[in-house]
Design an enzyme around this catalytic site. Structure first.
Site, PDB file in Angstrom:
ATOM      1  CG  HIS A 135       0.787   6.673   5.577  1.00 30.90           C
ATOM      2  ND1 HIS A 135       2.023   7.041   6.065  1.00 30.90           N
ATOM      3  CD2 HIS A 135       1.015   5.372   5.412  1.00 30.90           C
ATOM      4  CE1 HIS A 135       2.852   6.163   5.998  1.00 30.90           C
ATOM      5  NE2 HIS A 135       2.356   5.032   5.561  1.00 30.90           N
ATOM      6  CG  HIS A 185       0.053   1.193   7.558  1.00 25.83           C
ATOM      7  ND1 HIS A 185       1.332   0.622   8.336  1.00 25.83           N
ATOM      8  CD2 HIS A 185       0.781   1.966   6.542  1.00 25.83           C
ATOM      9  CE1 HIS A 185       2.197   1.456   7.827  1.00 25.83           C
ATOM     10  NE2 HIS A 185       1.991   2.078   6.644  1.00 25.83           N
ATOM     11  CD  GLU A 186      -0.549   2.225   2.976  1.00 23.16           C
ATOM     12  OE1 GLU A 186      -0.238   3.305   2.970  1.00 23.16           O
ATOM     13  OE2 GLU A 186       0.054   1.364   2.893  1.00 23.16           O
ATOM     14  N   GLY A 197       0.955  -1.288  -0.090  1.00 21.00           N
ATOM     15  CA  GLY A 197       0.123   0.144  -0.207  1.00 21.00           C
ATOM     16  C   GLY A 197       0.852   1.191   0.022  1.00 21.00           C
ATOM     17  CB  CYS A 247       5.824   2.031   6.923  1.00 26.03           C
ATOM     18  SG  CYS A 247       5.258   3.630   6.087  1.00 26.03           S
ATOM     19  CG  LEU A 248       6.989   0.953   0.731  1.00 25.76           C
ATOM     20  CD1 LEU A 248       5.925   1.092  -0.544  1.00 25.76           C
ATOM     21  CD2 LEU A 248       8.114   0.033   0.488  1.00 25.76           C
ATOM     22  CD  GLN A 260       3.739   5.667   2.209  1.00 25.57           C
ATOM     23  OE1 GLN A 260       2.815   5.233   2.112  1.00 25.57           O
ATOM     24  NE2 GLN A 260       4.637   5.018   2.848  1.00 25.57           N
TER      25      GLN A 260
END
Ligand code: NI
Length: 157
Positions: A137, A133-134, A47, A91-92, A52
């Site tokens: 953000h 999670h997303e 995701g 997480c990226l 991000q």
């Protein structure tokens, strides 16, 4: 196809409460496509949220890599949460750490898709965790802000 730079923790855009998307035009659809390209170019990502890639708007792309394909979410809102579980997350934007986070087991989510259609997801398992999670953000929250444990990620070979 455009792979965008992924912002890393410490970048102020990751701490920003993102603005809702207004009209869903060509530019928004292009951004979602670029976000998907960026997600697929990243190793192990499932995701990606717009902040991000430096865009403070309420957009998320998710592909659990389970064969069900890409989900593009505009202005997503979690409307119901049930249960609780502790889940290991990464997480990226936090490439060197992973941690355990408390999440709801079941969520319901309303969003608008790239064609402007209202959509609804009721889900548990990995999708429920990924949505939570997303969507965090979009409110400037990283998993490290709520993790109960954070540990350095094991090096990949
Ligand atoms: Ni993340």
């Amino acid at each position: 196809m455009a792979v965008l730079d992924i912002r890393i923790a410490g970048d102020p855009v990751l701490k920003t409460v993102c603005e809702p998307v207004g009209r869903i035009d060509k530019k928004i659809r292009r951004t979602l496509k670029d976000m998907a390209d960026t997600l697929y170019a990243a190793k192990n990502g499932i995701g990606l949220a717009a902040p991000q890639v430096g865009i403070a708007k309420r957009m998320v792309v998710i592909d659990l890599q389970d064969g069900k394909g890409l989900v593009e979410l505009i202005n997503p809102v979690i409307t119901k949460k049930e249960g609780s579980q502790i889940v290991g997350e990464g997480c990226l934007s936090v490439p060197n750490f992973e941690g355990d986070v408390e999440r709801a087991e079941y969520v319901e989510c309303e969003y608008t898709d790239a064609r402007g259609q209202k959509q609804f997801i009721a889900t548990d398992g990995l999708m429920a965790v990924c949505l939570q999670h997303e969507l965090d953000h979009l409110d400037g929250i990283l998993f490290t802000d709520k993790a109960v444990t954070i540990v350095p990620k094991a090096p990949e070979d």
